[in-house]
Scaffold this active site. Sequence first.
Site, PDB file in Angstrom:
ATOM      1  N   GLY A  71      77.668  92.170  82.314  1.00 33.05           N
ATOM      2  CA  GLY A  71      78.193  92.204  81.070  1.00 33.05           C
ATOM      3  C   GLY A  71      78.964  91.139  80.643  1.00 33.05           C
ATOM      4  N   THR A  72      79.899  90.514  81.600  1.00 37.49           N
ATOM      5  CA  THR A  72      80.871  89.503  81.428  1.00 37.49           C
ATOM      6  C   THR A  72      80.242  88.201  81.040  1.00 37.49           C
ATOM      7  OG1 THR A  72      82.404  90.419  82.876  1.00 37.49           O
ATOM      8  CG2 THR A  72      82.723  88.161  82.404  1.00 37.49           C
ATOM      9  N   ASN A 147      85.479 100.823  76.047  1.00 33.34           N
ATOM     10  CA  ASN A 147      85.473 101.325  77.724  1.00 33.34           C
ATOM     11  C   ASN A 147      86.731 102.166  77.930  1.00 33.34           C
ATOM     12  OD1 ASN A 147      86.503  98.585  76.611  1.00 33.34           O
ATOM     13  ND2 ASN A 147      87.533  98.617  78.917  1.00 33.34           N
ATOM     14  N   GLN A 175      79.273  99.765  77.205  1.00 33.50           N
ATOM     15  CA  GLN A 175      79.779 101.389  77.428  1.00 33.50           C
ATOM     16  C   GLN A 175      78.965 101.978  76.463  1.00 33.50           C
ATOM     17  OE1 GLN A 175      81.503 102.306  79.715  1.00 33.50           O
ATOM     18  NE2 GLN A 175      82.538 100.506  80.517  1.00 33.50           N
ATOM     19  N   SER A 195      75.134  95.954  80.804  1.00 37.80           N
ATOM     20  CA  SER A 195      75.484  95.734  82.272  1.00 37.80           C
ATOM     21  C   SER A 195      74.883  96.956  82.922  1.00 37.80           C
ATOM     22  CB  SER A 195      77.167  95.696  82.393  1.00 37.80           C
ATOM     23  OG  SER A 195      77.203  95.586  83.561  1.00 37.80           O
ATOM     24  N   GLY A 196      74.104  96.478  83.863  1.00 34.41           N
ATOM     25  CA  GLY A 196      73.425  97.736  84.737  1.00 34.41           C
ATOM     26  C   GLY A 196      74.385  98.554  85.627  1.00 34.41           C
ATOM     27  N   HIS A 197      75.460  98.225  86.006  1.00 30.92           N
ATOM     28  CA  HIS A 197      76.313  99.021  86.980  1.00 30.92           C
ATOM     29  C   HIS A 197      76.984 100.053  86.187  1.00 30.92           C
ATOM     30  CE1 HIS A 197      80.598  97.220  86.824  1.00 30.92           C
ATOM     31  NE2 HIS A 197      79.770  96.456  86.255  1.00 30.92           N
ATOM     32  N   THR A 233      67.622  81.139  89.621  1.00 27.31           N
ATOM     33  CA  THR A 233      66.560  82.164  90.216  1.00 27.31           C
ATOM     34  C   THR A 233      67.062  83.315  89.869  1.00 27.31           C
ATOM     35  OG1 THR A 233      65.998  80.387  91.819  1.00 27.31           O
ATOM     36  CG2 THR A 233      65.473  82.798  92.269  1.00 27.31           C
ATOM     37  N   CYS A 322      89.949  96.171  85.682  1.00 24.98           N
ATOM     38  CA  CYS A 322      90.383  94.925  86.113  1.00 24.98           C
ATOM     39  C   CYS A 322      91.832  94.841  85.895  1.00 24.98           C
ATOM     40  CB  CYS A 322      89.784  94.005  85.493  1.00 24.98           C
ATOM     41  SG  CYS A 322      88.944  94.363  83.674  1.00 24.98           S
TER      42      CYS A 322
HETATM   43  C1  LIG Z   1      82.854  97.051  77.373  1.00 29.00           C
HETATM   44  C2  LIG Z   1      82.893  96.200  78.698  1.00 29.00           C
HETATM   45  N1  LIG Z   1      82.558  94.887  78.487  1.00 29.00           N
HETATM   46  C3  LIG Z   1      82.049  94.157  79.310  1.00 29.00           C
HETATM   47  C4  LIG Z   1      82.152  94.445  80.907  1.00 29.00           C
HETATM   48  C5  LIG Z   1      82.146  93.529  81.890  1.00 29.00           C
HETATM   49  O1  LIG Z   1      80.877  94.041  82.544  1.00 29.00           O
HETATM   50  P1  LIG Z   1      80.628  93.343  83.825  1.00 29.00           P
HETATM   51  O2  LIG Z   1      81.448  94.417  84.810  1.00 29.00           O
HETATM   52  O3  LIG Z   1      79.147  93.761  84.256  1.00 29.00           O
HETATM   53  O4  LIG Z   1      80.827  92.048  84.052  1.00 29.00           O
HETATM   54  C6  LIG Z   1      82.765  95.882  80.907  1.00 29.00           C
HETATM   55  C7  LIG Z   1      83.188  96.334  82.243  1.00 29.00           C
HETATM   56  O5  LIG Z   1      84.017  97.234  82.456  1.00 29.00           O
HETATM   57  C8  LIG Z   1      83.024  96.656  79.826  1.00 29.00           C
HETATM   58  O6  LIG Z   1      83.505  97.896  80.001  1.00 29.00           O
END
Ligand SMILES: Cc1ncc(COP(=O)(O)O)c(C=O)c1O
Length: 389
Positions: A71-72, A147, A175, A195-197, A233, A322
């Site tokens: 996601g970042t 989130n 989210q 974001s996959g996780h 890659t 974080c």
């Molecule tokens: C709203 C939102 N955007 C972006 C991210 C970042 O995603 P990633 O952990 O895959 O970098 C998060 C992760 O907590 C999120 O909740």
Amino acid sequence: MRRVYLDNNATTPVLPEVLDAMRPYFGEHFGNASSIHHHGQETRAAVERARESVASLLGSRPAEIVFTSGGTEADNLAIFGLARPGDHIITSTIEHHAVLNSCKQLQERGIEATFVPVDGRGLVNPDDVKRALRSNTKLVTTMFANNETGVIQPVEDIGRICAEADVYFHTDGVQAASKIPIDVRAIGCDLLSISGHKFHAPQGVGALYVRKGTKLDPLFYGGSHERSRRAGTENVPGIVGLGKAAELAMKAFAAGEDREMAAQRDMLETAILDKVDSTGVNGAGAPRVPNTTNVYFDYIEGEALIISLDLKGLSVSTGAACSSGAIEPSHVLTAMGLRPDRARASIRFSLGKQNTAGDVDFVVELVPAAVERLRELSPLYNRSSAVRS
Ligand SMILES: Cc1ncc(COP(=O)(O)O)c(C=O)c1O
């Protein structure tokens, strides 16, 4: 000791079906997806199948999906890929740091940024976005679902405003994906991050939807992977996992699992509010994703409650993973107008597909007792109960 994990907005466990789909791509099918021989073709086909699944989840064309490391990176690619010196961008005060800090970095580079506020329920007012538009506004980036609170933003209204003003619209759907149906055409966005996780695929893989025709500069320079939008890659096992998770998310919507999860969340929320006094839900009254509730417990420190619950077998959090360990209260909750002490007394419970009704019962048993123990130690609570009695 029984352990229950209710921090699925931080990350989710990889589902067994996802792991099974990924496994061959660590060994048997190891080719570089850019190689033209048999081994490369095999993995290329798997990457393209995953692209189709992710596109179906988002309502886009497969060619509009760019795989990223999460996601970042997707947020950074959208924001840095579009903003140029002389531009103005609009975002909100409740964004994830992936967006917030990208916008702050752009400000340091001389790009103007407006941070629109939210109301007490955590909602951006689309009219505030409209009022913030300038002749040099290039991009609006406001999240889909928050989130910390799970509050769903009026992205379709914001999308309409951006389309009318001919301004790019990016929404951070990290989210929202798999929690609520997403249709990029209905939203009218040009870019959307996932974001996959956050939905049972592995950590370290994500995607950015980029509407056809959007002129986006890459973040990395290298090969012409991902139609020259993301050099490097491909993470084939991760991408295969993301595709499988997208497929499972669509099946879950069809089976009504999102409604079941909302019912479980509501049970959890109602039981906690019933059993514990001086509590409330942050974002109550706003539309929310089905898995999240953010509750304040006045007269306690959220961090202390998290530690105490952890010792009893429950993993929850105060919000953004974080920012754990930082003493600052959540920027999301304070933007909603919460007093710093109430923001610091707030806990996020977020459910995942692996959670059961038994998990909810466990939490409902545990939380009131833990809150009571902490409040017994709080001079503030004693004083206030004395006032109340
Ligand atoms: C709203 C939102 N955007 C972006 C991210 C970042 O995603 P990633 O952990 O895959 O970098 C998060 C992760 O907590 C999120 O909740």
